[in-house]
Write a protein that holds these residues in place. Structure first.
Motif, short mmCIF file in Angstrom:
data_model
loop_
_atom_site.label_atom_id
_atom_site.label_comp_id
_atom_site.label_asym_id
_atom_site.label_seq_id
_atom_site.Cartn_x
_atom_site.Cartn_y
_atom_site.Cartn_z
N ILE A 170 0.82 -1.21 0.00
CA ILE A 170 0.00 0.00 0.00
C ILE A 170 0.85 1.26 0.00
CG2 ILE A 170 -0.26 0.16 2.51
CD1 ILE A 170 -3.23 0.91 1.95
N ASP A 171 2.04 1.21 0.60
CA ASP A 171 2.91 2.39 0.62
C ASP A 171 3.33 2.80 -0.79
OD1 ASP A 171 2.73 2.65 3.34
OD2 ASP A 171 4.62 1.62 3.76
N PHE A 172 3.50 1.81 -1.67
CA PHE A 172 3.83 2.12 -3.06
C PHE A 172 2.72 2.94 -3.68
CE2 PHE A 172 3.33 1.11 -7.56
CZ PHE A 172 4.60 1.36 -8.06
N PHE A 173 1.47 2.55 -3.45
CA PHE A 173 0.36 3.26 -4.07
C PHE A 173 0.10 4.61 -3.41
CE2 PHE A 173 -0.20 -0.98 -5.74
CZ PHE A 173 -0.51 -0.71 -7.05
N LYS A 174 0.46 4.75 -2.15
CA LYS A 174 0.42 6.08 -1.52
C LYS A 174 1.43 7.00 -2.22
CE LYS A 174 -1.15 4.55 3.04
NZ LYS A 174 -0.79 4.38 4.48
N LEU A 175 2.59 6.45 -2.57
CA LEU A 175 3.58 7.23 -3.31
C LEU A 175 3.08 7.55 -4.71
CD1 LEU A 175 6.40 8.49 -3.50
CD2 LEU A 175 7.28 6.23 -4.15
N VAL A 176 2.38 6.61 -5.33
CA VAL A 176 1.78 6.85 -6.64
C VAL A 176 0.92 8.11 -6.61
CG1 VAL A 176 -0.01 6.02 -8.23
CG2 VAL A 176 1.81 4.47 -7.51
N VAL A 177 0.02 8.17 -5.64
CA VAL A 177 -0.90 9.31 -5.54
C VAL A 177 -0.13 10.61 -5.29
CG1 VAL A 177 -2.78 10.30 -4.19
CG2 VAL A 177 -2.82 7.87 -4.79
N LYS A 178 0.88 10.55 -4.42
CA LYS A 178 1.69 11.73 -4.12
C LYS A 178 2.40 12.25 -5.36
CE LYS A 178 5.55 13.22 -1.17
NZ LYS A 178 6.51 12.79 -0.11
N LEU A 179 2.99 11.34 -6.13
CA LEU A 179 3.72 11.75 -7.33
C LEU A 179 2.77 12.24 -8.43
CD1 LEU A 179 6.39 8.90 -7.45
CD2 LEU A 179 6.77 11.31 -6.85
N GLN A 180 1.60 11.65 -8.51
CA GLN A 180 0.62 12.13 -9.50
C GLN A 180 0.22 13.57 -9.20
OE1 GLN A 180 -2.32 9.07 -9.04
NE2 GLN A 180 -1.52 7.84 -10.74
N ARG A 181 0.01 13.87 -7.94
CA ARG A 181 -0.33 15.24 -7.55
C ARG A 181 0.82 16.19 -7.84
NH1 ARG A 181 -3.05 13.31 -1.84
NH2 ARG A 181 -5.09 12.69 -2.70
N LYS A 182 2.03 15.72 -7.64
CA LYS A 182 3.22 16.54 -7.88
C LYS A 182 3.34 16.92 -9.35
CE LYS A 182 8.30 16.26 -7.73
NZ LYS A 182 9.46 15.41 -7.31
N HIS A 183 3.07 15.98 -10.26
CA HIS A 183 3.36 16.20 -11.68
C HIS A 183 2.13 16.53 -12.52
CE1 HIS A 183 7.55 15.13 -11.33
NE2 HIS A 183 7.24 14.04 -10.65
N ALA A 184 0.94 16.50 -11.93
CA ALA A 184 -0.27 16.80 -12.71
C ALA A 184 -0.26 18.25 -13.17
CB ALA A 184 -1.51 16.52 -11.87
N ARG A 185 -0.77 18.48 -14.37
CA ARG A 185 -0.94 19.83 -14.86
C ARG A 185 -2.05 20.53 -14.08
NH1 ARG A 185 -1.32 18.05 -21.22
NH2 ARG A 185 0.80 17.19 -21.42
N PRO A 186 -2.03 21.85 -14.01
CA PRO A 186 -3.10 22.58 -13.32
C PRO A 186 -4.47 22.20 -13.89
CG PRO A 186 -1.29 24.06 -13.79
CD PRO A 186 -0.97 22.77 -14.50
N GLY A 187 -5.39 21.83 -13.01
CA GLY A 187 -6.74 21.48 -13.43
C GLY A 187 -6.89 20.08 -13.98
N MET A 188 -5.81 19.33 -14.08
CA MET A 188 -5.87 17.97 -14.64
C MET A 188 -6.45 17.00 -13.62
SD MET A 188 -2.79 15.62 -16.22
CE MET A 188 -2.86 16.32 -17.87
N ARG A 189 -7.32 16.13 -14.10
CA ARG A 189 -7.91 15.08 -13.26
C ARG A 189 -7.13 13.80 -13.46
NH1 ARG A 189 -13.75 12.10 -13.92
NH2 ARG A 189 -13.90 11.23 -11.80
N ILE A 190 -6.69 13.19 -12.36
CA ILE A 190 -5.96 11.93 -12.42
C ILE A 190 -6.86 10.81 -11.92
CG2 ILE A 190 -3.95 10.63 -11.62
CD1 ILE A 190 -3.14 12.95 -13.36
N LEU A 191 -6.99 9.76 -12.71
CA LEU A 191 -7.78 8.58 -12.35
C LEU A 191 -6.86 7.38 -12.23
CD1 LEU A 191 -10.76 9.07 -14.83
CD2 LEU A 191 -10.62 9.83 -12.46
N ASN A 192 -7.22 6.45 -11.35
CA ASN A 192 -6.46 5.22 -11.19
C ASN A 192 -7.39 4.02 -11.24
OD1 ASN A 192 -3.48 5.83 -10.36
ND2 ASN A 192 -4.71 7.29 -9.18
N THR A 193 -6.97 3.00 -11.99
CA THR A 193 -7.67 1.73 -11.98
C THR A 193 -6.71 0.65 -11.48
OG1 THR A 193 -7.08 1.12 -14.26
CG2 THR A 193 -9.07 2.44 -13.94
N LEU A 194 -7.25 -0.32 -10.77
CA LEU A 194 -6.44 -1.39 -10.18
C LEU A 194 -7.14 -2.71 -10.43
CD1 LEU A 194 -4.03 -2.12 -8.15
CD2 LEU A 194 -5.78 -2.04 -6.37
N GLN A 195 -6.44 -3.65 -11.08
CA GLN A 195 -6.98 -4.99 -11.28
C GLN A 195 -6.32 -5.93 -10.28
OE1 GLN A 195 -9.50 -5.95 -13.29
NE2 GLN A 195 -9.35 -7.96 -12.32
#
Length: 256
Positions: A89-114
């Motif tokens: 789970i710590d890996f995916f917490k880092l995923v979310v943190k890095l997505q927020r860091k690199h997202a463009r202003p106003g960009m929506r980030i979605l994640n799917t997990l199988q």
């Protein structure tokens, strides 16, 4: 090495695109008979670890976002395996943190997990809900049908562990769909499979037919036949239309 990995992408695509990421490579905690990922470790005989390093993760997230076309307002990250929850789970917490860091202003980030659901617990459930993950969980029918091919490393059925994982997702109200592989064993039981998934409270279902090549034999004995697949989907459709139109959503229905 690290500076190379996190270098800014210079090229943007003409249209939005989507890729699947495998943070643990082909490694899985189940041993499903029809899985085509498990033997992929043989391609890398000198490799002992297949987990994605943090610096590679940041490079992937940064470049994936930057490579989307200008004006792109939504990016979806797909996480698959093997079994992606083995990365922790710590890996995916880092995923979310890095997505927020690199997202463009106003960009929506979605994640799917199988996932096969085996490792899901309330910590996972709370995290997935809080971060709006769409989760696919693999269930091939009732206990007998599911366990025929979907086994643990010890050769036991995985159904009960998987259902515990499904209940975690439902308890935390995580957006969930069920992926059901149609093979030669459950392929005779369209109505039975559908009714069981319905009894579990499932509202979104994907049916995926398995057709495996086997050298010298055409397709493997596990493959669903054309007749089985057609009859399976007819049974599903007829059962669905009796009472569930607008209530349960199925990704593939064959209608004329």
């Amino acid at each position: 090495m690290q500076s190379t990995l996190i270098a800014t992408s210079k090229v943007t695509a003409k249209r939005p695109f989507h890729v699947l990421s495998k943070p643990i490579g082909p490694i899985c905690n189940l041993d499903c008979d029809y899985c085509f990922y498990l033997d992929k470790t043989e391609y890398y005989p000198e490799t002992r670890r297949f987990d994605m390093p943090d610096e590679a993760l940041e490079a992937h997230i940064k470049n994936y976002i930057e490579s989307q076309p200008r004006g792109c307002q939504e990016v979806t990250f797909g996480w698959q395996g093997g079994e992606p929850t083995l990365r922790g789970i710590d890996f995916f917490k880092l995923v979310v943190k890095l997505q927020r860091k690199h997202a463009r202003p106003g960009m929506r980030i979605l994640n799917t997990l199988q996932t096969n659901g085996v490792l899901l617990n309330d910590e996972w459930g709370a995290f997935l809900k809080q971060n709006h993950f769409l989760v696919g969980i693999s269930i091939d029918g009732d206990e007998e049908l599911h366990d025929y091919y979907r086994k643990t490393k010890a050769g036991r059925g995985s159904y009960r562990q998987v259902i515990e994982g499904l209940r975690v997702l439902q308890r935390h109200q995580v957006e969930t769909n069920v992926l059901t592989v149609i093979q030669n064993h459950n392929g005779e039981h369209g109505r039975r499979v559908y009714q069981h998934l319905k009894s579990l409270g499932v509202q979104f279902i994907q049916f995926i037919p398995i057709v495996e090549p086997e050298k010298g034999k055409g397709v493997s004995s596990r493959s669903v036949s054309d007749i089985q697949f057609g009859q399976f989907m007819i049974e599903v459709f007829e059962t669905w239309r009796e009472a569930d139109i607008g209530k349960i959503f199925i990704s593939i229905l064959i209608m004329r």
